[in-house]
Scaffold this active site. Structure first.
Site, mmCIF file in Angstrom:
data_model
loop_
_atom_site.group_PDB
_atom_site.id
_atom_site.type_symbol
_atom_site.label_atom_id
_atom_site.label_comp_id
_atom_site.label_asym_id
_atom_site.label_seq_id
_atom_site.Cartn_x
_atom_site.Cartn_y
_atom_site.Cartn_z
ATOM 1 N N HIS A 13 -2.507 2.135 8.404
ATOM 2 C CA HIS A 13 -3.608 1.319 7.867
ATOM 3 C C HIS A 13 -3.731 0.053 8.691
ATOM 4 C CE1 HIS A 13 -6.157 -0.974 5.241
ATOM 5 N NE2 HIS A 13 -5.191 -1.810 4.906
ATOM 6 N N GLU B 245 -16.776 11.292 23.591
ATOM 7 C CA GLU B 245 -15.519 11.973 23.252
ATOM 8 C C GLU B 245 -15.202 11.926 21.755
ATOM 9 O OE1 GLU B 245 -12.363 11.922 26.026
ATOM 10 O OE2 GLU B 245 -13.911 12.924 27.199
ATOM 11 N N HIS C 191 -12.727 -3.654 4.203
ATOM 12 C CA HIS C 191 -11.270 -3.851 4.243
ATOM 13 C C HIS C 191 -10.636 -3.298 5.528
ATOM 14 C CE1 HIS C 191 -7.220 -3.775 1.907
ATOM 15 N NE2 HIS C 191 -7.002 -3.685 3.199
ATOM 16 N N HIS D 95 -6.749 -3.273 10.070
ATOM 17 C CA HIS D 95 -7.960 -4.044 9.773
ATOM 18 C C HIS D 95 -8.773 -4.267 11.048
ATOM 19 C CE1 HIS D 95 -5.732 -6.106 6.121
ATOM 20 N NE2 HIS D 95 -5.944 -4.817 5.926
ATOM 21 N N GLU E 251 0.824 -1.213 0.000
ATOM 22 C CA GLU E 251 0.000 0.000 0.000
ATOM 23 C C GLU E 251 0.860 1.266 0.000
ATOM 24 O OE1 GLU E 251 -2.887 -0.455 -0.754
ATOM 25 O OE2 GLU E 251 -3.628 -2.294 0.154
HETATM 26 O O1 2HA Z 1 -1.683 -6.862 3.689
HETATM 27 O O2 2HA Z 1 -3.342 -4.556 4.601
HETATM 28 O O3 2HA Z 1 -4.170 -3.571 2.312
HETATM 29 C C1 2HA Z 1 -1.423 -5.536 3.755
HETATM 30 C C2 2HA Z 1 -2.705 -4.838 3.621
HETATM 31 C C3 2HA Z 1 -3.167 -4.515 2.280
HETATM 32 ZN ZN ZN Z 2 -5.287 -3.789 4.281
#
Ligand code: 2HA
Ligand code: ZN
Length: 274
Positions: A140, A170, A211, A142, A116
């Site tokens: 980033h 909050e 995602h 998940h 990414e």
């Molecule tokens: O595996 O999270 O979006 C890496 C990620 C791809």
């Molecule tokens: Zn990801």
């Protein structure tokens, strides 16, 4: 002294471990990049090796020419970062055109920056421009509850922002600008990078449908705290919907949100309150 004794590298590794411990990084999920300050580059420079070859990114940003980034590796596991940083993370330098990177530390054994990286790079560009260079972190992850909400809420910034603001008092103080939402797209390329960075002009956090979440900030504490706050709000919303079998009996009203904004001196998007 090793590069792993440099404060910013230690703080970066700690954030990777914290994210793993939260359960946001199954397998090789998620990625973290940090735009190094000049003095941090100098602290790390004695440990740089002969640079690798320049690699084109498919995106470009003039305002990031010559910058240095700490990055997680493509296919690498957050779980392993603290145990094996040399193979799991690295430092890349960006060229004068702002369209290519080369590895100057870490990512040993032929590893590459996160898949990414184009999204991170474009997000760094727009957040740095929007904040006069203050913002340095793109993260980033998940987080499960936030992802779950992308199956039940309309995929709009207004619906997500309202649901999250109303899930804990909050929240409007932590992210008064709300969150953007990118529709489902194939990850890893320049298309999703451009869609995300367009929203990052306005939002500190952007949801990737089915995602995960992208967060930006000036430092690790703020950026990790934003991810944590949004995911906790999502968890509360999921718990309330589950326990109430879909019925929300009462919530924080629009006027309550306005009262919080007034008291804490933040500006909420009025179009999300009406
Ligand atoms: O595996 O999270 O979006 C890496 C990620 C791809
Ligand atoms: Zn990801």
């Amino acid at each position: 002294m090793k590069i792993l004794d440099v404060d910013i590298v230690k703080a970066y590794i700690r954030m990777c471990s914290d994210g793993w411990e939260q359960g946001w990084h199954e397998r090789n999920g998620g990625n973290l990049t940090y735009r190094l300050k000049k003095e941090e580059v100098e602290q790390c420079r004695p440990f740089f090796h002969a640079p690798g070859a320049w690699v084109k990114m498919g995106v470009s940003a003039e305002n990031l020419a010559g910058e240095y980034f700490l990055t997680t590796g493509s296919g690498k596991y957050f779980r392993n970062v603290a145990l094996d940083p040399e193979h799991s993370i690295g430092i890349v330098e960006v060229n004068k055109a702002g369209d290519s990177w080369r590895i100057i530390w870490g990512l040993e054994g032929g590893a590459k920056p996160t898949s990414e990286f184009p999204s991170h790079f474009m997000n760094h560009s727009v957040r740095a421009a929007a904040t006069g260079g203050t913002y340095r972190v793109i993260y980033h992850a998940h987080p499960a509850n936030l992802i779950a909400l992308t199956y039940i809420l309309p995929l709009t910034a207004r619906d997500f922002t309202r649901a999250l603001w109303q899930s804990a008092t909050e929240c409007p103080v932590v992210f008064p600008g709300g969150v953007g939402v990118v529709p489902w797209m194939v990850p890893g390329g320049s298309e999703i990078a451009l869609a995300t960075s367009k929203l990052m002009k306005e939002y500190d956090a952007v949801v990737w449908t089915h995602h995960g979440l992208f967060c930006s900030g000036p430092d690790f504490d703020t950026t990790f705290g934003l991810m944590h706050t949004i995911e906790k709000a999502a968890q509360i919303h999921v718990l309330a919907l589950s326990a109430g079998q879909g019925k929300i009996r009462q919530t924080i009203s629009a006027d309550n949100l306005r009262a919080i904004a007034k008291e804490f001196g933040v500006t909420l998007r009025e179009e999300f309150l009406n």
